[in-house]
Design an enzyme around this catalytic site. Sequence first.
Site, PDB file in Angstrom:
ATOM      1  N   LEU A  29       0.873  -1.185  -0.152  1.00 57.25           N
ATOM      2  CA  LEU A  29      -0.077   0.049   0.213  1.00 57.25           C
ATOM      3  C   LEU A  29       0.178   1.012  -0.499  1.00 57.25           C
ATOM      4  O   LEU A  29       0.443   2.447  -0.917  1.00 57.25           O
ATOM      5  CB  LEU A  29      -0.740   0.254   0.943  1.00 57.25           C
ATOM      6  N   PHE A  34      10.243   4.513   7.548  1.00 59.86           N
ATOM      7  CA  PHE A  34      10.424   3.857   8.622  1.00 59.86           C
ATOM      8  C   PHE A  34       9.503   2.194   8.316  1.00 59.86           C
ATOM      9  O   PHE A  34       9.673   0.942   9.590  1.00 59.86           O
ATOM     10  CB  PHE A  34      10.038   4.441  10.177  1.00 59.86           C
ATOM     11  N   ASP A 142       3.544  15.284  11.698  1.00 58.43           N
ATOM     12  CA  ASP A 142       4.384  14.723  10.414  1.00 58.43           C
ATOM     13  C   ASP A 142       1.932  14.864   8.993  1.00 58.43           C
ATOM     14  O   ASP A 142       2.000  14.311   8.642  1.00 58.43           O
ATOM     15  CB  ASP A 142       4.620  13.781  10.049  1.00 58.43           C
TER      16      ASP A 142
END
Length: 314
Positions: A29, A34, A142
Amino acid sequence: MIQTAAPGEFTHRCAKVSFDSIYNITEDLRRGRFSVVKKCIKKDSSDEFFAAKIIKKRHLQQALNELRVFQLSCKHPNFIKLYQVFDLPTEAIFILEYAKQGDLQLILELEGYLEESQAIHITKQVLEAVAFLHENKVIHLDIKPQNILLMEKWPSTEIKLCDFGLSRILTNQCLLEISGTTDFLAPEVVNYEPLTYATDMWSMGVLIYVLVTGHTPFGGTTALNTQSNIAQCILDFPEDLFEKISKTCIDLIKNLIVRIPKHRITANVSLKHPWICSNEEILLKNSFDYENNDNDNNTLLSTINNNQYENNNN
């Protein structure tokens, strides 16, 4: 991973059987710095899909940060849900709610930009999620279209905020980080200055700018050039991008993309802003008159809800 956390902190989430005994992976996906996220399906069900987020143990701290936010975010409807954790020798796998409509970035790539009514619909939900995080002493760090997932068919969709790998719980200690997505970085991130809840609010201002124009306000030819533009904080509203954008939208952006963090309005104050509380009919009547917008100090806050905003910012 579980062993490095507080005793019993995540054990209630930890699966007692192997991942392969329950799930089949079907496709990739998304990939991040990370982790990698893969679509998976339960072996005993043909229509029960999940997202498996796989994090290598060398990124242990990001995994623990994310787990701690998941523990909290289950109490709010605008966060992706965590169902299960597989604690393996070299990696951890988080079984997450699957967003079948993808993320907001896909919509922007297809449509270029959003109508203001659509942008309001999205922004309000993101602000509610961010306000919840801030009330619980968490900053996301983020916020961007790729981390805003669509749960139903566009445009009438509930959204859910995801990816808490960079999130931090604010304590009395000074938080310094250089991480995030370049176009959405706040000046204090670029300059390695202390981060606060206001860091997320800068990203919210950039997000709104991107949603209604399809462009970033500080984008440069390179990442370093973009960071330099951010540090200078010269905010521009080009006529070709903003001639049809409402004054209230521009006003909210101006009160979020502010160089000094303490001068940015909060998530809760943003939720009371006229643009968030407006409707499409008002927006059409209040289209942006670019020629009369040269004075940056002449914002709507001087005429609309002035006392309310000043009291909330003190």
